[in-house]
Design an enzyme around this catalytic site. Structure first.
Site, PDB file in Angstrom:
ATOM      1  N   ASP A  26     -67.380  95.635  13.577  1.00 33.89           N
ATOM      2  CA  ASP A  26     -67.011  94.969  14.823  1.00 33.89           C
ATOM      3  C   ASP A  26     -68.163  94.684  15.758  1.00 33.89           C
ATOM      4  O   ASP A  26     -68.070  93.825  16.614  1.00 33.89           O
ATOM      5  CB  ASP A  26     -66.132  95.960  15.603  1.00 33.89           C
ATOM      6  CG  ASP A  26     -64.689  95.631  15.460  1.00 33.89           C
ATOM      7  OD1 ASP A  26     -64.385  94.494  15.105  1.00 33.89           O
ATOM      8  OD2 ASP A  26     -63.871  96.527  15.728  1.00 33.89           O
TER       9      ASP A  26
HETATM   10  C1  GLC Z   1     -63.348 100.711  14.462  1.00 33.72           C
HETATM   11  C2  GLC Z   1     -62.351  99.589  14.377  1.00 33.72           C
HETATM   12  C3  GLC Z   1     -62.402  98.906  13.029  1.00 33.72           C
HETATM   13  C4  GLC Z   1     -63.815  98.538  12.656  1.00 33.72           C
HETATM   14  C5  GLC Z   1     -64.718  99.760  12.759  1.00 33.72           C
HETATM   15  C6  GLC Z   1     -66.168  99.433  12.459  1.00 33.72           C
HETATM   16  O1  GLC Z   1     -62.946 101.738  13.636  1.00 33.72           O
HETATM   17  O2  GLC Z   1     -61.043 100.066  14.564  1.00 33.72           O
HETATM   18  O3  GLC Z   1     -61.590  97.763  13.049  1.00 33.72           O
HETATM   19  O4  GLC Z   1     -63.805  98.040  11.354  1.00 33.72           O
HETATM   20  O5  GLC Z   1     -64.644 100.289  14.053  1.00 33.72           O
HETATM   21  O6  GLC Z   1     -66.757  98.640  13.446  1.00 33.72           O
END
Ligand code: GLC
Length: 808
Positions: free
Chosen positions: A499
């Site tokens: 993210d």
């Molecule tokens: C958090 C989010 C997920 C994402 C992860 C890595 O766990 O919920 O959607 O893939 O971070 O950034």
């Protein structure tokens, strides 16, 4: 310092020292009515969306010693004064002779001894009900008679969870309390915000007579709130003040005189909390009905037993016996329980994800969570899958998050940057894995023909496009195929699984490239199973095409690159000073099968050499050291934290899976074991989080606090580590034709056994490893007869079958 132990026989973790480094929690009820209870009795309770209908005020940011949402006080008469203490330790913090918080499946039981008084309190929400039950029993374990009073206390929040903290004028003006008489000298305390007077109200009661009550926090604490929760002034008076709070901070406290208990004598009572809809008259009548049901001790025992049975069914689908006790604890109880909670709560409400309305259900999160409950509850998993498919767009991409109650979806954080794509490169591909996992578990191929909507609406608000489930899957891979960048690799979109790396439009993601490869493999297998050879061939060609590009452009010498930015420059390369190597960049080319054997081996070796630590595998290395808006959120963290070179646990099971794919059972298990929270008891003061659930992240070795975990419970780590453990290390993997058995275990193991319910039949599987190999199945005997290959037939006959597997 240890804070507790596993009681596997009762499927509980028992916390014996309440001064844990952070609160350790347990979930009660469901998103419909429920929340969490911490190990000192603090309670965050909601009905429906935690942002819109919150009941108790739990402020996680306050110190551990503070009152949060609820407690129980006991007081002992000592001459003309009272010794007031909480059997839950917080908020009075008295010295205890014994303290236990038994973290169970759907309930927590507290057992404590203070001042010669033993208290046992069990808190839970009966399955399918909107009532929180607390059963309390108090025993005089001293030598002399004691006179005892009990005062349960709750603090309410405004139902609009965020408003509670953003408006200190409007909120207090709206808070209302009422008191009603009930039979036998009981009282029912009501609470609501004024605008909900004729909509819904919350009710609190005890099943025993009460002599007085309090609904106003100021009056309960006393001295204009210079009285404290640790030592409330009102509890030094014989009675509470029967004060009705018609504004301000609403609480509910009941004075229960337990009387004089002879040595050895026990007194019991029950408190009940519910919320009901309608006018005050209607909802009070409904509350009385629920209360009548649960004031009886038999009803409570029956519903606890029913809950236990539900968990027996849920857990009974897969039970393992391996040589590793911590692995057994996790795979048999705690990991599948966490999978259930993540499936239920997504990323909405935990000690760390506070449910103020930002998130709802994540498309990628839930698509992965659902795989963690697939073996145990395929029908429920399908229900969630259908919701997810309905928030896909007709171009094959997916809305990033949605609210399950309204099915309103949005593009998540992508909305915050005008010049960026409004989709995530990875979201839609996860659903391919989830659907295929469902088909293999259930054998319900007809599901592919079910018609479901796409998210776009026509002018009337009805779905503008529909398609079969299979059509959704085809569009998902088509979207990735047609949205590629300058190397022909899939565009990143706003972000992929990570993210926090948000690159300028035009960036390409190797994660998505490999995820696409794995999705194509799944679809090829499905098409072949359905006899759709032409489509299978087309997907095979797409697969080969992408495999060629990944290997042509992304191999960096010892590992694969993770991204190309909008200019075509690599991220995750030796050329970079920071962010040189990324874990997901290595595990996924193995999972997709894109990496040729020597590259697969080299890439995973690089992970072991450059990214592995005794606390787990880091997501990348070295971390970025300074904020750089061109990279995005990843650079907001100091090096070693979260996605910036931290041990982001969700990515660890993918390396375990990759290691099993190349036959490296020792390493797969080493990785499994090093993040197993059940094996953390000895380092718990560094680790800090619950030993009975996975955390989302652990600080990496670039950080001074290396080894410290946070964000436990709601993480994709639950689903993937469970899958890595059961399907890849133990190798019990549903296939279209039956149950495939293909373990990849530590060489030292003599074997293991698994009890697996699959499509209605019961398989008792024993695996022997006489030659101490990691991988390879020499023979499979089913019900005494040798079979060809390693796929145990789908009997679907509701009967028990024995399966003997010899590795070699
Ligand atoms: C958090 C989010 C997920 C994402 C992860 C890595 O766990 O919920 O959607 O893939 O971070 O950034």
């Amino acid at each position: 310092m240890k804070y507790g132990y596993f009681d596997d026989q009762h499927r509980e973790y028992v916390i014996t020292n309440p001064r844990t480094p952070v609160k350790w929690i347990n979930y009660v009820g469901t998103l419909g009515f429920g929340g969490f209870v911490d190990h000192t009795g603090g309670l965050l309770l909601c009905k429906g969306d935690p942002a819109l209908n919150r009941i108790t005020k739990y402020i996680p940011q306050l110190p551990g010693s503070q009152f949060k949402g609820q407690t129980l006080y006991l007081r002992k008469r000592e001459g003309s004064a009272y010794k007031v203490f909480s059997p839950l330790f917080v908020p009075t913090l008295d010295a205890y002779d014994r303290f236990e918080c038994r973290v169970g499946l759907g309930y927590s039981t507290f057992v404590s001894e203070f001042y010669g008084v033993r208290t046992t309190l069990t808190i839970f929400v009966p399955t399918g009900e909107s009532v929180l039950v607390q059963r309390v029993s108090v025993t005089n374990i001293g030598q002399a008679p004691v006179e005892l009073d009990a005062v349960p206390l709750l603090e309410y929040t405004h139902f609009d969870a965020l408003k509670q903290f953003t408006n200190a004028d409007w909120v207090p003006q709206t808070m209302q309390s009422e008191a009603h008489d009930a039979e036998g000298g009981r009282k029912i305390l009501a609470q609501y915000a004024f605008m909900n007077r004729d909509q819904r109200q919350t009710y609190f009661t005890a099943n025993v007579p009460v002599s007085s009550y309090e609904t106003c926090r100021r009056s309960f604490l006393g001295d204009n709130e210079y009285g404290t929760f640790q030592s409330p002034k009102s509890l030094q008076e014989p009675e509470l003040k029967n004060h009705l709070a018609l504004r301000g901070d609403n609480v509910a406290a009941l004075m229960i005189h337990l009387g004089t208990l002879a040595p050895g004598e026990t007194k019991e009572f029950v408190t009940l909390l519910t919320q009901q809809e309608g006018t005050r008259t209607q909802s009070l009548a409904l509350a009385r009905k629920v209360f009548d049901r649960y004031t009886k001790s038999e009803a409570i025992s029956t519903s606890l037993a029913a809950m236990r049975k539900d968990w027996d069914d849920y857990l009974g689908r897969v039970q393992v016996q391996t040589p590793d006790a911590s692995m057994n604890s996790m795979l048999n109880v705690h990991n599948p329980r966490q999978c259930y909670m993540t499936k239920n709560w997504s990323r909405d409400l935990s000690l760390y994800q506070l449910g103020f309305g930002g998130r709802g259900m994540g498309f990628r999160d839930s698509s992965q969570d659902v795989m963690g409950v697939m073996a145990a509850m395929p029908e429920e998993a399908r229900g969630l899958i259908e919701k997810l498919l309905s928030v896909m767009k007709s171009n094959g991409s997916a809305m990033h998050q949605f609210y399950a109650s309204t099915m309103v979806a949005n593009e998540g954080d992508a909305r915050e940057m005008e010049d960026r794509p409004k989709y995530y490169g990875d979201d839609h591909l996860w659903i391919v894995f989830a659907v295929c996992a469902y088909l293999k578990e259930s054998g319900d191929l007809a599901f592919l023909d079910k018609t479901l909507p796409y998210y776009e609406k026509d002018k009337q608000g009805a779905p503008a496009h529909r398609g079969t489930v299979f059509d959704h899957l085809k569009r998902a891979v088509e979207f990735t195929k047609t949205n590629v960048g300058s190397h022909g690799l899939p565009l990143l979109g706003f972000a992929d699984w990570n993210d926090t790396v948000n690159l300028k439009t035009g960036a390409e993601s190797l994660f998505v490239a490999n995820q696409y490869g794995k999705a194509l493999l799944d679809l090829i297998e499905l098409c072949e199973h359905r006899g759709e050879t032409e489509l299978a061939q087309r997907y095979r060609a797409d697969y080969e095409h992408m495999r060629g590009l990944v290997n042509e452009y992304a191999w960096d010498g010892d590992w694969y690159v993770r991204y190309f930015d909008h200019d075509g420059a690599p991220i995750g390369s030796k050329k970079n000073a920071q962010g040189q190597i990324w874990t997901n960049g290595q595990s996924w080319p193995v999972i997709s099968g894109f990496a040729p054997p020597e590259r697969a081996k080299a890439a995973l070796e690089s992970v072991h050499r450059l990214l592995n630590t005794p606390n787990g595998i880091k997501l990348s290395s070295p971390g970025y050291d300074g904020y750089d808006p061109a990279k995005g959120g990843v650079t907001t963290y100091p090096p070693g934290a979260k996605e910036n070179g931290g041990i982001f646990l969700h990515a660890n099971p993918w390396v375990m899976i990759a290691e099993t794919l190349i036959g490296n059972g020792d390493r797969a298990f080493e990785y499994y074991n090093q993040i197993n929270p059940a094996a953390k008891n000895d380092v718990i003061d560094t680790y800090e989080c619950e030993p009975y659930v996975y955390a989302q992240n652990i600080l990496g070795n670039e950080h001074p606090l290396f080894g410290l975990a946070r964000n436990s419970w709601l993480s994709g780590t639950a689903s993937w580590t469970y899958q890595a453990g059961v399907k890849h290390i133990l190798g019990i993997m549903p296939a279209y034709a039956g149950l495939e058995i293909n373990p990849c275990i530590p060489k030292a193991w003599d074997g293991f056994s698994v009890q697996r319910r699959f499509r209605g039949a019961e398989y008792a599987i024993t695996v022997k490893n006489p030659e101490h190999v990691s991988k390879g199945v020499r023979s499979v005997t089913v019900d005494g007869k040798a079979i060809e290959g390693n796929v145990v037939p789908d009997f679907s006959d509701g009967k028990p079958h024995t399966v003997e597997v010899v590795m070699g």
